[in-house]
Design an enzyme around this catalytic site. Structure first.
Site, short mmCIF file in Angstrom:
data_model
loop_
_atom_site.label_atom_id
_atom_site.label_comp_id
_atom_site.label_asym_id
_atom_site.label_seq_id
_atom_site.Cartn_x
_atom_site.Cartn_y
_atom_site.Cartn_z
N TYR A 1 0.82 -1.21 0.00
CA TYR A 1 0.00 0.00 0.00
C TYR A 1 0.86 1.26 0.00
O TYR A 1 0.53 2.23 -0.69
CB TYR A 1 -0.98 -0.01 1.19
N ARG B 1 2.04 1.84 -3.45
CA ARG B 1 0.95 2.32 -4.32
C ARG B 1 0.63 3.77 -4.02
O ARG B 1 0.39 4.57 -4.92
CB ARG B 1 -0.29 1.44 -4.13
N ASN C 1 -11.91 3.10 -8.42
CA ASN C 1 -10.50 3.43 -8.20
C ASN C 1 -10.31 4.03 -6.81
O ASN C 1 -11.15 4.79 -6.35
CB ASN C 1 -10.01 4.42 -9.26
N ASP D 1 -7.55 5.84 -6.01
CA ASP D 1 -6.64 6.99 -6.06
C ASP D 1 -7.43 8.29 -6.03
O ASP D 1 -8.66 8.30 -6.07
CB ASP D 1 -5.75 6.92 -7.31
N HIS E 1 -14.88 1.64 -3.58
CA HIS E 1 -13.98 0.71 -2.88
C HIS E 1 -13.09 1.43 -1.87
O HIS E 1 -12.05 0.91 -1.48
CB HIS E 1 -13.13 -0.06 -3.89
N CYS F 1 -8.95 1.23 11.44
CA CYS F 1 -8.73 0.27 12.52
C CYS F 1 -8.97 -1.14 11.99
O CYS F 1 -9.93 -1.37 11.26
CB CYS F 1 -9.69 0.57 13.66
N CYS G 1 -8.79 2.26 19.99
CA CYS G 1 -8.89 0.98 20.72
C CYS G 1 -7.57 0.21 20.81
O CYS G 1 -7.52 -0.82 21.48
CB CYS G 1 -9.96 0.10 20.08
N ASN H 1 -13.77 1.76 -23.43
CA ASN H 1 -12.80 0.78 -22.95
C ASN H 1 -11.88 0.40 -24.10
O ASN H 1 -12.33 0.32 -25.25
CB ASN H 1 -13.51 -0.47 -22.41
N ALA I 1 -9.45 6.25 -22.39
CA ALA I 1 -10.19 7.42 -21.92
C ALA I 1 -9.46 8.70 -22.33
O ALA I 1 -10.10 9.70 -22.69
CB ALA I 1 -10.31 7.35 -20.40
ZN LIG Z 1 -9.84 0.75 16.81
#
Ligand SMILES: [Zn+2]
Length: 262
Positions: free
Chosen positions: A73, A76, A110, A112, A127, A135, A159, A220, A238
């Site tokens: 991550y 990315r 996406n 981003d 997403h 958390c 927590c 596409n 695109a």
């Molecule tokens: Zn937490």
């Protein structure tokens, strides 16, 4: 030469279908960001080729090796931060601002922030966001992380459970109310950009619209499982196609002509 003439004709066909719309939904997927150099989720390049992204982006993958998932991550996040919005994304910002007599809602799978950086407001991230840290327990804490990924390094401030990327992972439900926001908008047309539409429940949105005989235009570079039921499919990126399509749709005169069929 003949190829470019037929591409232009197809853009006009797509514009004719979308011109009468009053509430246009633009639903975008990985292909839109790929044009800006952001690697697609399903075909990551380089160092991550040896990993199965569906396993990395899952609660099980995180439980097994949280550091590996965080490393992926962070890389990315870095690559997205270095990417710049392209002409297709900037065209969508113009469409949202200047769609005559109508409203445009942007939704994307996406993670981003390239649409926001193009100037688009209120993007629905189906997403989640790549830059959110959340958390991993059940307290519900989440926050936008900084450039230094500092929140990813410390336990949940509420927590004490470990933090995790805030994206929606494989097998997880979408954030509450997010699909309802699209239903509430009640789109009468859809522009589907760079999305193969194979992940449910997002895939049902354009499919149900097509079945209700509403205009659904697909942009596409290749044929997708959705192509057979699309009202019109434009083949290309695109970046290549959206500036021309948006140019037609944002001109009141052209839209009126298209609407009249002249
Ligand atoms: Zn937490």
């Amino acid at each position: 030469m003949s190829e470019s003439r037929s591409a232009l004709a197809t853009i006009a066909d797509a514009a004719r279908l979308l011109a009468p719309c009053r509430r246009l939904l633009v639903l975008s997927g990985a292909g839109l960001s790929a044009d800006a150099g952001v690697p697609t989720f399903r075909c990551e390049g380089g160092l991550w080729n040896e990993y199965d992204v569906e396993k990395l982006a899952s609660p099980e993958g995180f439980a097994k090796n949280p550091e590996l998932v965080w490393e992926w991550y962070r890389e990315r996040r870095l690559r997205v931060a270095e990417a710049k919005p392209h002409s297709g994304q900037r065209a969508l910002a113009l469409l949202q601002e200047h769609f005559p007599g109508g409203t445009v809602l942007m939704a994307t799978t996406n993670e981003d922030d390239l649409l926001e950086r193009s100037g688009i407001s209120q993007v629905i991230h189906l997403h989640g966001s790549l830059f959110d840290t959340a958390c991993s327990g059940h307290c519900g804490w989440r926050s936008r992380d900084g450039d230094d990924n500092s929140l990813s390094m410390v336990p949940c401030p509420r927590c004490g459970a470990p933090t995790r990327p805030g994206s929606v992972w494989y097998g997880e439900p979408l954030p509450a109310g997010i699909l309802q926001a699209i239903t509430h908008f009640d789109p009468d047309g859809c522009l589907l950009v760079g999305s193969s539409c194979i992940v449910q429940p997002v895939a049902c949105i354009p499919s149900e619209m097509a079945m209700a005989k509403l205009a659904v235009v697909e942009v596409n570079r290749e044929e997708t499982p959705f192509s057979p039921i699309a009202s019109c499919s434009l083949r290309g990126t695109a970046k290549e196609l959206l500036p021309g399509l948006v140019d037609l749709l944002t001109s009141r005169t052209v839209r009126e002509q298209l609407h009249r069929g002249t």
